[in-house]
Write an enzyme that holds these catalytic residues in place. Structure first.
Site, PDB file in Angstrom:
ATOM      1  NE  ARG A 252      -2.819   0.421   3.399  1.00 34.62           N
ATOM      2  CZ  ARG A 252      -2.076   0.599   4.507  1.00 34.62           C
ATOM      3  NH1 ARG A 252      -1.332   1.679   4.655  1.00 34.62           N
ATOM      4  NH2 ARG A 252      -2.089  -0.300   5.464  1.00 34.62           N
TER       5      ARG A 252
ATOM      6  CE1 TYR B  63     -17.983  11.195 -15.444  1.00 36.19           C
ATOM      7  CE2 TYR B  63     -16.609  11.281 -13.485  1.00 36.19           C
ATOM      8  CZ  TYR B  63     -17.515  10.616 -14.281  1.00 36.19           C
ATOM      9  OH  TYR B  63     -17.967   9.375 -13.912  1.00 36.19           O
TER      10      TYR B  63
ATOM     11  CE  LYS C 285     -13.265   7.881 -18.689  1.00 30.72           C
ATOM     12  NZ  LYS C 285     -13.092   7.599 -17.286  1.00 30.72           N
TER      13      LYS C 285
ATOM     14  CG  ASP D 295      -9.782  15.904 -15.309  1.00 24.96           C
ATOM     15  OD1 ASP D 295      -9.142  15.265 -16.176  1.00 24.96           O
ATOM     16  OD2 ASP D 295     -10.735  15.418 -14.663  1.00 24.96           O
TER      17      ASP D 295
HETATM   18  O1  P1T Z   1     -13.871   6.998 -13.887  1.00 23.76           O
HETATM   19  P1  P1T Z   1     -12.667   7.475 -13.147  1.00 23.76           P
HETATM   20  O2  P1T Z   1     -11.402   6.785 -13.533  1.00 23.76           O
HETATM   21  O3  P1T Z   1     -12.866   7.549 -11.670  1.00 23.76           O
HETATM   22  O4  P1T Z   1     -12.413   8.992 -13.647  1.00 23.76           O
HETATM   23  C1  P1T Z   1     -13.308  10.032 -13.406  1.00 23.76           C
HETATM   24  C2  P1T Z   1     -13.146  11.110 -14.453  1.00 23.76           C
HETATM   25  C3  P1T Z   1     -12.353  12.199 -14.163  1.00 23.76           C
HETATM   26  N1  P1T Z   1     -12.176  13.201 -15.038  1.00 23.76           N
HETATM   27  C4  P1T Z   1     -12.754  13.178 -16.255  1.00 23.76           C
HETATM   28  C5  P1T Z   1     -12.550  14.307 -17.209  1.00 23.76           C
HETATM   29  C6  P1T Z   1     -13.544  12.086 -16.628  1.00 23.76           C
HETATM   30  O5  P1T Z   1     -14.102  12.097 -17.836  1.00 23.76           O
HETATM   31  C7  P1T Z   1     -13.764  11.030 -15.698  1.00 23.76           C
HETATM   32  C8  P1T Z   1     -14.624   9.853 -16.016  1.00 23.76           C
HETATM   33  N2  P1T Z   1     -15.493  10.052 -17.099  1.00 23.76           N
HETATM   34  C9  P1T Z   1     -16.354   9.156 -17.629  1.00 23.76           C
HETATM   35  C10 P1T Z   1     -16.546   7.927 -17.125  1.00 23.76           C
HETATM   36  C11 P1T Z   1     -17.113   9.611 -18.809  1.00 23.76           C
HETATM   37  O6  P1T Z   1     -17.700   8.789 -19.541  1.00 23.76           O
HETATM   38  O7  P1T Z   1     -17.149  10.825 -19.028  1.00 23.76           O
END
Ligand code: P1T
Length: 382
Positions: free
Chosen positions: A49, A101, A198, A173
């Site tokens: 961890r 988001y 992504k 972001d």
């Molecule tokens: O899903 P996660 O890995 O927790 O990430 C969140 C997140 C953070 N920032 C942006 C710009 C994002 O698009 C996302 C997650 N977005 C999607 C799941 C979506 O379909 O837009």
């Protein structure tokens, strides 16, 4: 030797061949604990961890790609965001984008709000709006650029100059752009956050998140939280993101190429009311994007004529574009933000147009993608 280029670092940074065996792909380290020669005498790893060799490789590699000194990996993008928000205290205030988001808004508004961290959404493409949202307690400006789902472009340098003059930090972001297309730290941002789920992972098979920053003191605090709160990714997930990073540059080139062709086609289509793609000259952020980004990205949003009903029909009529949440992988996805990724912002200033469709344009054959979309638009409007 000069500093190696982006593609070289994406393949090699943090992952030299394994010194024990020469394995070109360093072994994935599944061990949860590490032998100590004497109490407290070890080789930098004690318990997984706190630190794990595969995670450390990923953290080093992404920090290098973003041009930052410190990288920290988390179990998801939202876990990375949550870790950063832990550096705030009750009474502090965050300015967030009025387009972001949905999960980021939900985390800041509904998880951190009740804990005493207030927030105000603002259109960060306008310094006047940023100034209007400012409060004496503002400690953090949360930037997304391009934004999700409208693909608005925020001038990172302008926001950073303003926020720093008032003593607040700026987080960007960088999920939609990736470090291949945009490096926020070089424009003055303090922290970069990623959903590695992504483009970084790139194949829709891993959930992960990362933070990258320069400031050693803040990095120490975050490193403490990373271990103390423990929202860390497993070694296999780190490996998958590392593997994705190796092809990030070539994938992004193709994503940009395909998305530009899709945006052009949609912009000339009679069934489409308007298209949002930073590469189009008609996009209000086009000039800033051309200056700040190396390419315009793989995401395209558009509003169909006929509103919600027509949009829902188009969303189910494609064959290659799969109707699904998420983005940034090799396969093309289509989604309906109003009821899917952005359902959690209903009734807030971030609410999404019910006629909006968001595309994550993949790297399939471009003629197939164009024909698929044109066919779906035709079927939906007939
Ligand atoms: O899903 P996660 O890995 O927790 O990430 C969140 C997140 C953070 N920032 C942006 C710009 C994002 O698009 C996302 C997650 N977005 C999607 C799941 C979506 O379909 O837009």
């Amino acid at each position: 030797m000069p500093e190696p280029g982006f593609e070289t670092r994406a393949i090699h940074a943090g992952q030299p061949p394994d010194p024990a065996t020469g394995a070109v792909v360093p072994p994935v380290s599944f061990s949860t604990t590490f032998a100590q020669e004497a109490v407290g005498r070890h080789r930098g790893f004690e318990y997984a961890r706190s630190a794990n060799p595969t995670r450390q490789a990923l953290e080093t590699c992404l920090a290098s790609l973003e041009g930052g000194a410190h990288g920290l990996a988390y179990a998801s993008g939202l876990a990375a965001e949550d870790a950063l928000l832990r550096t705030l205290s009750p009474g502090h205030h965050v300015i967030l984008p009025n387009d972001a988001y949905g999960g980021t808004f939900r985390l800041i508004d509904r998880v951190w709000g009740p804990l005493g961290v207030s927030s105000t959404p603002a259109d960060l493409t306008s310094t006047a709006e940023l100034e209007a949202a400012w409060r004496a307690e503002t400690r953090l400006v949360w930037v997304e650029t391009p934004t999700n789902p409208l693909l608005s472009i925020v001038d990172i340098g302008a926001v950073a100059a303003f926020a720093h003059s008032r003593g607040a930090l700026v987080v960007v972001d960088n999920t939609f752009a990736t470090p291949y297309l945009q490096r926020p730290l070089s424009y003055g941002a303090d922290v970069v956050v990623h959903s590695a789920t992504k483009y970084l992972g790139g194949h829709s098979d891993v959930v992960g998140g990362l933070l990258v920053l320069d400031d050693p003191e803040l990095a120490n605090r975050l490193s403490f939280f990373q271990n103390a709160a423990g929202a860390v990714p497993g070694p296999m997930d780190c490996y998958l993101v590392l593997r994705g990073l190796k092809t990030l540059a070539v994938r992004m080139d193709r994503h940009c190429h395909n998305a530009a062709a899709v945006a052009d086609m949609l912009a000339g289509h009679p069934a489409v009311e308007r298209v949002r793609y930073p590469g189009l000259r008609s996009h209000p952020g086009h000039d800033v994007a051309a200056r700040q980004m190396r390419g315009f990205g793989g995401m395209v949003s558009f509003v169909v004529r006929g509103g919600e009903k027509a949009a829902l029909e188009v969303a189910r009529a494609t064959e290659i574009f799969t109707l699904a949440e998420s983005l940034g992988a090799v396969e093309s996805l289509i989604e309906y933000p109003h009821r899917m990724t952005h359902a959690s912002v209903a009734g807030s200033p971030l609410q999404v147009d019910p006629g909006l469709i968001r595309l994550s344009v993949g790297i399939e054959t471009i003629e197939d993608l164009l024909a698929d979309l044109a066919g779906a638009l035709e079927r939906a409007s007939s």
